[in-house]
Enzyme design. Structure first.
Site, mmCIF file in Angstrom:
data_model
loop_
_atom_site.group_PDB
_atom_site.id
_atom_site.type_symbol
_atom_site.label_atom_id
_atom_site.label_comp_id
_atom_site.label_asym_id
_atom_site.label_seq_id
_atom_site.Cartn_x
_atom_site.Cartn_y
_atom_site.Cartn_z
ATOM 1 N N CYS A 305 0.851 -1.199 0.000
ATOM 2 C CA CYS A 305 0.000 0.000 0.000
ATOM 3 C C CYS A 305 0.884 1.246 0.000
ATOM 4 O O CYS A 305 1.898 1.300 0.702
ATOM 5 C CB CYS A 305 -0.922 0.005 1.214
ATOM 6 N N CYS A 307 -0.052 4.326 0.866
ATOM 7 C CA CYS A 307 -0.531 5.432 1.703
ATOM 8 C C CYS A 307 0.531 5.826 2.729
ATOM 9 O O CYS A 307 1.467 5.070 3.007
ATOM 10 C CB CYS A 307 -1.853 5.073 2.384
ATOM 11 N N HIS A 336 -5.308 5.334 5.798
ATOM 12 C CA HIS A 336 -5.222 4.064 5.063
ATOM 13 C C HIS A 336 -6.590 3.670 4.485
ATOM 14 O O HIS A 336 -6.696 3.265 3.325
ATOM 15 C CB HIS A 336 -4.677 2.934 5.937
HETATM 16 ZN ZN LIG Z 1 -2.094 1.936 3.605
#
Ligand SMILES: [Zn+2]
Length: 374
Positions: A305, A307, A336
């Site tokens: 991910c 983020c 997130h």
């Molecule tokens: Zn994330």
């Protein structure tokens, strides 16, 4: 006229899923789009930069809450919500209807809805004209017509029928009262779970040349099968050349169902609310960050991910923050979760462009623990 313009880019070959673009004076909104909710002119726990960094192209604010506090005088003084909260991208306001109808002691007349202020008990009336005044003062890019959101406990057919007709009259009054030509106005189709009343409401509402149309009165606690029925039957009857918005949707399961049937826009408090309760949304399913298993876990919330939370912090650290009731824990999980929802709609867009929306949906349920029908 600086209102919005909808551009239909592609319809998936095998489903009703649409890939489109909404052009606004504050930028382009790629659709399908998920809109984070910023009830009080803030997406809870996130700065404007964080909201942009998770990829939000539009956010939603609640007219009713902003009308009560800070009130129209303050919003007027600051020349509208964009300036007040320093948000430069598009913003949509709901009409206040949903909040008003959930208040105790409300009274519905032809004129509007009367209720006691939750702040000081004084009597307040919100009419279609008042809702337009509120939303025009807020200065959102997209405003919603004032409608009646019928209490889900009411099952009386005749009441729903009356309400559908009243919502039509209120929609016409909203349209008449709306005079801000840099603000789009959407109409809302009601009718509950009655097929003939949905049809009646749809015909009434699309007879008014709104800039977009919404399906209202769904995602209010009805079983999945009921919302599925309404979406399958009515989403595609909404005009092709205008944005289609379903209110209160934000779980992957419901976003898939909505998009599959041809809806473009949705909003929900779910990602931020879950974030504040210590639950992360991932491609594999929900992840409880309060779990003691997280204590020594040095992995990010979700591997891969991009983020801020996942790029910088471990599950173990976030769990520690959460347990100490630190504000940062809620901010990180909310970042997130919003990033997840927005990545999810981006992935849907790509699947539509490649005519593989159905495969995308099947694969998602195969590789995650999200419920197929919920
Ligand atoms: Zn994330």
């Amino acid at each position: 006229m600086n209102k919005i313009r909808y551009e239909l880019l592609h319809v998936d070959k095998y489903t009703g899923a649409r890939r489109g673009r909404i052009h606004t004076k504050r930028g382009i909104i790629e659709t399908p789009v998920f809109m984070p909710v910023g009830t009080n002119a803030t997406v809870k726990g996130l700065t404007g930069r964080m909201i942009e960094e998770v990829g939000s192209e539009i956010i939603l604010a609640n007219a009713f809450h902003l009308f009560l506090r800070p009130g129209l005088e303050v919003l007027n003084h600051f020349n509208g919500i964009h300036n007040f909260m320093n948000w430069k991208k598009p913003l949509l306001t709901d009409s206040g209807g949903f909040q008003v109808f959930s208040l105790k002691g409300r009274k519905i007349t032809e004129e509007g809805v009367t209720f006691k202020s939750p702040l000081d008990g004084s009597t307040i009336m919100i009419s279609p004209e008042k809702s337009m005044e509120i939303q025009q003062t807020i200065g959102s890019d997209i405003a919603m017509a004032f409608d009646e959101c019928v209490d889900t406990k009411i099952t009386d057919y005749n009441y729903f029928k009356e309400s559908v007709d009243r919502t039509f009259r209120w929609a016409k009054r909203s349209y008449e009262a709306h005079n801000r030509d840099d603000q789009a106005l959407f109409g809302i189709v009601q009718g509950g779970l009655y097929s003939d009343l949905r049809q009646r409401s749809l015909e009434q509402i699309i007879s008014i040349p709104f800039d977009g149309y919404a399906l209202g009165g769904l995602a209010v606690g009805e079983p999945y099968q009921e919302s599925e029925k309404v979406l399958k039957e009515f989403a595609n009857k909404l005009p092709q050349d205008k944005p289609r918005y379903i209110m209160g949707i934000g779980s992957p399961t419901m976003m898939l169902l909505s998009v599959e049937n041809g809806m473009d826009m949705f909003d929900c408090v779910l990602p931020t609310r879950m974030g504040r309760h210590g639950t992360a949304l991932t491609w594999k399913g929900k992840l409880n960050l309060k779990n003691s298993k997280m204590t020594f876990d040095d992995k990010p919330i979700e591997e891969g991910c991009t983020c801020y939370a996942c790029q910088n912090h471990s599950r173990g650290y976030i769990k520690h923050l959460y347990k100490r009731d630190e504000l940062l824990a809620k901010t990180l999980i909310s970042i997130h979760n919003l990033h997840f929802n927005i990545s999810f709609v981006k992935a849907m867009r790509k699947a539509i462009e490649e005519d593989r929306f159905r495969e995308f949906k099947e694969e998602f349920f195969k590789t995650s623990t999200y419920p197929l029908k919920n």
